[in-house]
Design a protein around this motif. Structure first.
Motif, short mmCIF file in Angstrom:
data_model
loop_
_atom_site.label_atom_id
_atom_site.label_comp_id
_atom_site.label_asym_id
_atom_site.label_seq_id
_atom_site.Cartn_x
_atom_site.Cartn_y
_atom_site.Cartn_z
N PHE A 156 0.84 -1.21 0.00
CA PHE A 156 0.00 0.00 0.00
C PHE A 156 0.87 1.25 0.00
O PHE A 156 0.60 2.20 -0.75
CB PHE A 156 -0.93 0.03 1.21
CG PHE A 156 -1.61 1.36 1.38
CD1 PHE A 156 -2.72 1.69 0.62
CD2 PHE A 156 -1.09 2.32 2.26
CE1 PHE A 156 -3.32 2.95 0.74
CE2 PHE A 156 -1.69 3.57 2.38
CZ PHE A 156 -2.80 3.88 1.61
N LEU A 157 1.89 1.26 0.83
CA LEU A 157 2.76 2.43 0.94
C LEU A 157 3.42 2.73 -0.41
O LEU A 157 3.48 3.89 -0.83
CB LEU A 157 3.83 2.18 2.00
CG LEU A 157 4.84 3.31 2.26
CD1 LEU A 157 4.13 4.59 2.68
CD2 LEU A 157 5.83 2.86 3.34
N SER A 158 3.89 1.69 -1.09
CA SER A 158 4.49 1.87 -2.41
C SER A 158 3.48 2.46 -3.39
O SER A 158 3.78 3.39 -4.14
CB SER A 158 5.00 0.52 -2.93
OG SER A 158 5.48 0.64 -4.26
N ILE A 282 11.29 9.89 0.04
CA ILE A 282 9.89 10.22 0.32
C ILE A 282 9.14 8.99 0.82
O ILE A 282 8.27 9.08 1.68
CB ILE A 282 9.21 10.81 -0.95
CG1 ILE A 282 7.82 11.35 -0.57
CG2 ILE A 282 9.11 9.78 -2.06
CD1 ILE A 282 7.19 12.18 -1.65
N ARG A 283 9.51 7.81 0.29
CA ARG A 283 8.88 6.57 0.77
C ARG A 283 9.19 6.37 2.25
O ARG A 283 8.31 6.01 3.05
CB ARG A 283 9.40 5.41 -0.07
CG ARG A 283 9.15 4.02 0.50
CD ARG A 283 7.77 3.49 0.23
NE ARG A 283 7.67 2.11 0.72
CZ ARG A 283 7.95 1.04 0.01
NH1 ARG A 283 8.33 1.17 -1.26
NH2 ARG A 283 7.82 -0.16 0.52
N MET A 284 10.43 6.61 2.65
CA MET A 284 10.81 6.44 4.05
C MET A 284 10.09 7.44 4.94
O MET A 284 9.60 7.10 6.02
CB MET A 284 12.32 6.58 4.18
CG MET A 284 13.12 5.48 3.49
SD MET A 284 14.91 5.74 3.57
CE MET A 284 15.17 5.59 5.34
N LYS A 285 10.00 8.69 4.49
CA LYS A 285 9.35 9.74 5.28
C LYS A 285 7.86 9.45 5.47
O LYS A 285 7.34 9.50 6.59
CB LYS A 285 9.54 11.09 4.59
CG LYS A 285 8.89 12.27 5.31
CD LYS A 285 9.18 13.57 4.59
CE LYS A 285 8.62 14.78 5.33
NZ LYS A 285 7.13 14.76 5.37
N VAL A 286 7.18 9.12 4.37
CA VAL A 286 5.75 8.83 4.44
C VAL A 286 5.50 7.58 5.29
O VAL A 286 4.55 7.52 6.07
CB VAL A 286 5.16 8.66 3.03
CG1 VAL A 286 3.70 8.21 3.10
CG2 VAL A 286 5.26 9.97 2.25
N GLY A 287 6.39 6.59 5.16
CA GLY A 287 6.25 5.37 5.95
C GLY A 287 6.38 5.63 7.44
O GLY A 287 5.63 5.06 8.26
#
Length: 320
Positions: A156-158, A282-287
Protein backbone atom coordinates in the motif's frame (compact mmCIF):
# COMPACT_ATOMS: atom_id res chain seq x y z
CA UNK A 1 -35.41 -2.97 27.57
CA UNK A 2 -36.96 -5.64 25.33
CA UNK A 3 -35.14 -7.44 22.54
CA UNK A 4 -37.48 -5.97 19.90
CA UNK A 5 -36.85 -2.43 21.11
CA UNK A 6 -33.07 -3.00 21.02
CA UNK A 7 -33.28 -4.31 17.46
CA UNK A 8 -35.43 -1.33 16.42
CA UNK A 9 -32.91 1.13 17.86
CA UNK A 10 -30.06 -0.68 16.09
CA UNK A 11 -31.83 -0.48 12.73
CA UNK A 12 -32.58 3.22 13.20
CA UNK A 13 -28.91 3.84 14.05
CA UNK A 14 -27.74 1.99 10.96
CA UNK A 15 -30.20 3.92 8.77
CA UNK A 16 -28.80 7.20 10.12
CA UNK A 17 -25.22 6.13 9.31
CA UNK A 18 -26.20 5.03 5.80
CA UNK A 19 -28.01 8.31 5.16
CA UNK A 20 -24.87 10.23 6.13
CA UNK A 21 -22.70 7.96 3.92
CA UNK A 22 -25.06 8.38 0.95
CA UNK A 23 -24.93 12.14 1.36
CA UNK A 24 -21.13 11.86 1.44
CA UNK A 25 -20.97 9.84 -1.78
CA UNK A 26 -23.36 12.09 -3.66
CA UNK A 27 -21.32 15.18 -2.87
CA UNK A 28 -18.16 13.67 -4.38
CA UNK A 29 -17.26 14.30 -7.99
CA UNK A 30 -19.43 12.03 -10.12
CA UNK A 31 -16.47 11.05 -12.29
CA UNK A 32 -15.07 9.08 -9.37
CA UNK A 33 -18.26 7.18 -8.58
CA UNK A 34 -19.82 6.06 -11.81
CA UNK A 35 -22.43 3.86 -10.15
CA UNK A 36 -23.81 6.28 -7.53
CA UNK A 37 -27.08 6.54 -9.50
CA UNK A 38 -27.40 2.75 -9.66
CA UNK A 39 -30.62 1.39 -8.12
CA UNK A 40 -28.49 -0.73 -5.80
CA UNK A 41 -27.71 2.46 -3.86
CA UNK A 42 -31.34 3.01 -2.85
CA UNK A 43 -32.10 3.08 0.86
CA UNK A 44 -34.25 -0.03 0.43
CA UNK A 45 -31.50 -2.13 -1.16
CA UNK A 46 -28.68 -0.90 1.06
CA UNK A 47 -30.61 -1.59 4.27
CA UNK A 48 -32.14 -4.94 3.33
CA UNK A 49 -29.08 -7.03 4.21
CA UNK A 50 -28.41 -4.99 7.35
CA UNK A 51 -32.00 -5.48 8.56
CA UNK A 52 -31.70 -9.23 8.00
CA UNK A 53 -28.38 -9.30 9.84
CA UNK A 54 -29.78 -7.37 12.80
CA UNK A 55 -32.83 -9.63 12.99
CA UNK A 56 -30.66 -12.73 13.19
CA UNK A 57 -28.52 -11.23 15.99
CA UNK A 58 -25.24 -11.52 14.00
CA UNK A 59 -22.52 -8.91 13.63
CA UNK A 60 -20.39 -9.06 10.44
CA UNK A 61 -16.63 -8.63 10.78
CA UNK A 62 -15.36 -5.12 10.14
CA UNK A 63 -12.28 -6.60 8.41
CA UNK A 64 -12.34 -6.58 4.62
CA UNK A 65 -12.82 -10.27 3.70
CA UNK A 66 -10.42 -12.25 1.48
CA UNK A 67 -11.17 -14.06 -1.81
CA UNK A 68 -13.53 -11.51 -3.35
CA UNK A 69 -13.74 -11.94 -7.17
CA UNK A 70 -11.83 -9.03 -8.65
CA UNK A 71 -9.97 -7.98 -11.78
CA UNK A 72 -7.35 -10.67 -12.48
CA UNK A 73 -4.86 -10.65 -15.33
CA UNK A 74 -2.28 -13.24 -16.24
CA UNK A 75 0.73 -13.64 -18.48
CA UNK A 76 1.48 -17.00 -20.06
CA UNK A 77 4.20 -18.75 -21.98
CA UNK A 78 2.78 -21.97 -23.46
CA UNK A 79 6.20 -22.87 -24.85
CA UNK A 80 7.57 -23.18 -21.32
CA UNK A 81 4.34 -24.34 -19.65
CA UNK A 82 4.56 -21.31 -17.37
CA UNK A 83 1.99 -18.75 -16.26
CA UNK A 84 1.96 -15.88 -13.78
CA UNK A 85 -0.69 -13.75 -12.17
CA UNK A 86 -0.11 -10.00 -12.21
CA UNK A 87 -0.91 -8.23 -8.92
CA UNK A 88 -0.53 -4.46 -9.13
CA UNK A 89 2.52 -3.13 -7.22
CA UNK A 90 4.02 -6.65 -7.13
CA UNK A 91 6.39 -6.49 -10.12
CA UNK A 92 3.39 -6.54 -12.46
CA UNK A 93 5.14 -4.45 -15.15
CA UNK A 94 8.22 -6.65 -15.04
CA UNK A 95 6.12 -9.83 -15.37
CA UNK A 96 4.35 -8.38 -18.40
CA UNK A 97 7.63 -7.48 -20.07
CA UNK A 98 9.35 -10.72 -19.06
CA UNK A 99 6.70 -12.98 -20.55
CA UNK A 100 6.50 -10.89 -23.70
CA UNK A 101 10.25 -11.34 -24.07
CA UNK A 102 9.98 -15.10 -23.51
CA UNK A 103 7.28 -15.37 -26.19
CA UNK A 104 8.65 -12.93 -28.79
CA UNK A 105 12.33 -12.22 -28.01
CA UNK A 106 13.19 -10.80 -31.44
CA UNK A 107 10.20 -8.49 -31.69
CA UNK A 108 10.64 -7.39 -28.11
CA UNK A 109 14.33 -6.61 -28.56
CA UNK A 110 13.60 -4.47 -31.62
CA UNK A 111 10.76 -2.50 -30.05
CA UNK A 112 11.56 -2.24 -26.34
CA UNK A 113 14.91 -1.25 -24.93
CA UNK A 114 14.46 -2.70 -21.44
CA UNK A 115 12.54 -5.30 -19.48
CA UNK A 116 11.83 -2.70 -16.81
CA UNK A 117 9.99 -0.12 -18.94
CA UNK A 118 6.43 -0.24 -20.17
CA UNK A 119 6.34 -1.11 -23.85
CA UNK A 120 2.60 -1.30 -24.48
CA UNK A 121 2.85 1.48 -27.05
CA UNK A 122 5.21 -0.66 -29.11
CA UNK A 123 3.90 -4.22 -28.90
CA UNK A 124 0.29 -5.34 -28.74
CA UNK A 125 -1.02 -7.76 -26.16
CA UNK A 126 -1.76 -10.22 -28.96
CA UNK A 127 1.90 -10.12 -30.01
CA UNK A 128 2.89 -10.98 -26.46
CA UNK A 129 0.59 -14.00 -26.44
CA UNK A 130 -2.56 -13.72 -24.36
CA UNK A 131 -1.20 -11.46 -21.66
CA UNK A 132 -4.73 -11.10 -20.31
CA UNK A 133 -5.67 -14.78 -20.33
CA UNK A 134 -8.27 -15.77 -17.75
CA UNK A 135 -9.04 -18.75 -15.51
CA UNK A 136 -5.39 -19.71 -15.23
CA UNK A 137 -5.83 -20.79 -11.61
CA UNK A 138 -7.59 -23.98 -12.69
CA UNK A 139 -5.91 -24.43 -16.08
CA UNK A 140 -3.88 -27.64 -16.24
CA UNK A 141 -1.97 -26.56 -19.36
CA UNK A 142 0.63 -24.77 -17.25
CA UNK A 143 2.71 -26.85 -14.87
CA UNK A 144 3.68 -23.81 -12.80
CA UNK A 145 1.52 -20.82 -11.92
CA UNK A 146 3.46 -17.99 -10.30
CA UNK A 147 2.27 -15.19 -8.06
CA UNK A 148 4.48 -12.59 -6.40
CA UNK A 149 3.41 -11.37 -2.98
CA UNK A 150 4.80 -8.77 -0.59
CA UNK A 151 4.02 -7.27 2.79
CA UNK A 152 0.49 -5.79 2.36
CA UNK A 153 1.21 -2.53 4.20
CA UNK A 154 4.47 -2.01 2.28
CA UNK A 155 2.57 -2.66 -0.94
CA UNK A 156 0.00 0.00 0.00
CA UNK A 157 2.76 2.43 0.94
CA UNK A 158 4.49 1.87 -2.41
CA UNK A 159 1.20 2.44 -4.24
CA UNK A 160 0.37 5.54 -2.22
CA UNK A 161 3.71 7.22 -2.94
CA UNK A 162 3.56 6.27 -6.63
CA UNK A 163 -0.10 7.06 -7.34
CA UNK A 164 -1.19 9.57 -4.69
CA UNK A 165 1.97 11.69 -4.55
CA UNK A 166 3.95 11.32 -7.79
CA UNK A 167 1.08 10.83 -10.24
CA UNK A 168 -1.23 13.21 -8.35
CA UNK A 169 1.17 16.06 -9.13
CA UNK A 170 -0.07 15.92 -12.72
CA UNK A 171 -3.58 14.54 -12.17
CA UNK A 172 -5.62 16.35 -9.52
CA UNK A 173 -8.33 13.68 -9.59
CA UNK A 174 -5.90 10.87 -8.74
CA UNK A 175 -6.60 9.14 -5.41
CA UNK A 176 -10.08 10.68 -5.19
CA UNK A 177 -8.72 14.21 -5.01
CA UNK A 178 -7.38 13.58 -1.50
CA UNK A 179 -4.26 15.69 -2.21
CA UNK A 180 -1.66 13.41 -0.55
CA UNK A 181 -3.86 12.86 2.52
CA UNK A 182 -3.39 9.17 3.40
CA UNK A 183 -6.30 9.04 5.87
CA UNK A 184 -8.61 10.43 3.18
CA UNK A 185 -7.46 7.75 0.71
CA UNK A 186 -7.76 4.92 3.23
CA UNK A 187 -11.27 5.97 4.26
CA UNK A 188 -12.34 6.10 0.62
CA UNK A 189 -10.85 2.68 -0.08
CA UNK A 190 -12.32 1.08 3.03
CA UNK A 191 -15.82 2.19 2.03
CA UNK A 192 -15.32 1.10 -1.57
CA UNK A 193 -13.88 -2.29 -0.60
CA UNK A 194 -16.85 -2.89 1.71
CA UNK A 195 -19.22 -2.17 -1.18
CA UNK A 196 -17.25 -4.37 -3.59
CA UNK A 197 -17.20 -7.23 -1.07
CA UNK A 198 -20.98 -6.93 -0.73
CA UNK A 199 -21.41 -6.87 -4.55
CA UNK A 200 -22.81 -3.34 -4.36
CA UNK A 201 -20.13 -1.67 -6.45
CA UNK A 202 -19.39 -3.15 -9.85
CA UNK A 203 -17.23 -0.38 -11.36
CA UNK A 204 -13.61 -0.57 -10.17
CA UNK A 205 -11.49 2.56 -10.03
CA UNK A 206 -7.83 2.93 -10.97
CA UNK A 207 -7.07 3.17 -7.24
CA UNK A 208 -9.13 0.06 -6.42
CA UNK A 209 -6.94 -1.98 -8.74
CA UNK A 210 -3.73 -0.81 -7.05
CA UNK A 211 -4.89 -0.96 -3.43
CA UNK A 212 -7.19 -4.01 -3.39
CA UNK A 213 -6.11 -6.86 -1.10
CA UNK A 214 -3.78 -9.34 -2.81
CA UNK A 215 -6.15 -12.19 -1.95
CA UNK A 216 -8.71 -10.63 -4.32
CA UNK A 217 -6.49 -11.21 -7.36
CA UNK A 218 -5.55 -14.32 -9.38
CA UNK A 219 -8.95 -16.03 -9.00
CA UNK A 220 -7.78 -17.00 -5.53
CA UNK A 221 -10.10 -18.95 -3.28
CA UNK A 222 -9.55 -21.53 -0.53
CA UNK A 223 -8.77 -24.20 -3.15
CA UNK A 224 -7.21 -22.46 -6.17
CA UNK A 225 -4.61 -20.72 -4.01
CA UNK A 226 -3.03 -24.15 -3.51
CA UNK A 227 -2.22 -24.27 -7.25
CA UNK A 228 0.27 -21.40 -7.09
CA UNK A 229 3.97 -21.13 -6.46
CA UNK A 230 4.58 -17.93 -4.48
CA UNK A 231 7.65 -15.73 -4.61
CA UNK A 232 8.01 -13.20 -1.79
CA UNK A 233 9.20 -9.72 -2.81
CA UNK A 234 10.81 -7.99 0.16
CA UNK A 235 11.72 -4.36 0.69
CA UNK A 236 15.51 -4.59 0.99
CA UNK A 237 17.94 -4.94 -1.91
CA UNK A 238 19.08 -8.29 -0.52
CA UNK A 239 15.52 -9.64 -0.37
CA UNK A 240 14.71 -8.35 -3.84
CA UNK A 241 17.89 -9.88 -5.22
CA UNK A 242 16.86 -13.19 -3.69
CA UNK A 243 13.45 -12.98 -5.39
CA UNK A 244 15.06 -12.34 -8.77
CA UNK A 245 17.32 -15.36 -8.27
CA UNK A 246 14.32 -17.53 -7.37
CA UNK A 247 12.58 -16.33 -10.52
CA UNK A 248 15.63 -17.29 -12.59
CA UNK A 249 15.56 -20.76 -10.99
CA UNK A 250 11.94 -21.13 -12.10
CA UNK A 251 12.87 -20.18 -15.67
CA UNK A 252 15.73 -22.67 -15.61
CA UNK A 253 13.42 -25.43 -14.35
CA UNK A 254 11.12 -24.75 -17.29
CA UNK A 255 13.81 -25.07 -19.93
CA UNK A 256 14.63 -21.42 -20.67
CA UNK A 257 18.14 -21.35 -22.17
CA UNK A 258 21.07 -19.93 -20.20
CA UNK A 259 21.73 -16.96 -22.52
CA UNK A 260 18.12 -15.80 -22.16
CA UNK A 261 18.25 -16.19 -18.37
CA UNK A 262 21.55 -14.28 -18.22
CA UNK A 263 20.06 -11.40 -20.21
CA UNK A 264 16.96 -11.27 -18.01
CA UNK A 265 19.03 -11.44 -14.83
CA UNK A 266 21.28 -8.60 -16.01
CA UNK A 267 18.28 -6.45 -16.90
CA UNK A 268 16.42 -6.99 -13.64
CA UNK A 269 19.52 -6.58 -11.49
CA UNK A 270 20.65 -3.34 -13.12
CA UNK A 271 17.37 -1.47 -13.61
CA UNK A 272 14.22 -0.51 -11.77
CA UNK A 273 10.79 0.22 -13.15
CA UNK A 274 9.64 3.84 -13.17
CA UNK A 275 6.96 2.90 -10.65
CA UNK A 276 9.41 1.64 -8.05
CA UNK A 277 9.51 3.65 -4.81
CA UNK A 278 11.60 1.24 -2.72
CA UNK A 279 14.38 2.98 -0.83
CA UNK A 280 13.38 6.51 -1.84
CA UNK A 281 13.56 9.33 0.72
CA UNK A 282 9.89 10.22 0.32
CA UNK A 283 8.88 6.57 0.77
CA UNK A 284 10.81 6.44 4.05
CA UNK A 285 9.35 9.74 5.28
CA UNK A 286 5.75 8.83 4.44
CA UNK A 287 6.25 5.37 5.95
CA UNK A 288 7.49 6.80 9.24
CA UNK A 289 4.53 9.19 9.44
CA UNK A 290 2.11 6.38 8.59
CA UNK A 291 3.34 4.10 11.38
CA UNK A 292 3.01 6.88 13.95
CA UNK A 293 -0.58 7.63 12.92
CA UNK A 294 -3.04 5.49 14.90
CA UNK A 295 -5.94 6.14 12.51
CA UNK A 296 -3.87 5.16 9.47
CA UNK A 297 -2.80 1.92 11.13
CA UNK A 298 -6.38 1.17 12.20
CA UNK A 299 -7.66 1.51 8.64
CA UNK A 300 -4.74 -0.48 7.24
CA UNK A 301 -5.56 -3.22 9.75
CA UNK A 302 -9.21 -3.33 8.65
CA UNK A 303 -8.26 -3.53 4.96
CA UNK A 304 -5.23 -5.82 4.98
CA UNK A 305 -5.24 -8.00 8.11
CA UNK A 306 -6.83 -10.89 6.23
CA UNK A 307 -4.06 -10.73 3.62
CA UNK A 308 -1.52 -11.35 6.37
CA UNK A 309 -3.52 -14.40 7.45
CA UNK A 310 -4.11 -15.80 3.95
CA UNK A 311 -0.45 -15.58 2.92
CA UNK A 312 0.91 -16.51 6.36
CA UNK A 313 2.82 -13.23 6.74
CA UNK A 314 3.75 -11.63 10.03
CA UNK A 315 1.21 -8.93 10.81
CA UNK A 316 2.46 -5.55 12.09
CA UNK A 317 -0.77 -4.86 13.92
CA UNK A 318 -1.30 -5.25 17.64
CA UNK A 319 -4.25 -7.37 18.68
CA UNK A 320 -7.39 -5.26 18.65
Amino acid sequence: MTSNLINTLLVLSVLLVITINLSYFCTKETAHYSVVKDSRFSIENLTRSITITTASHTTPSSLIPPFIPFRSTFVTSPKYSLAACRIQKNLSTILLNLFCYLNTPRKFSRKASSLTIEFKNYLSQETCNATHATHIATNTTFSTKLAIIRDPVERFLSGFVDKCIHEAEHKDSRCYGCHKNMICVLKEQYIRFQLIAEAKLSSFSYEDRHFAPMSWFCDFDHETIKNYKFLYFGETEEQQGGTINELMDVLDDHGVDNSTISHILEELSANRTKHSTSGSAIRMKVGQEMRKNAEAMRLLYLIYENDYKVFNLKSPFAQT
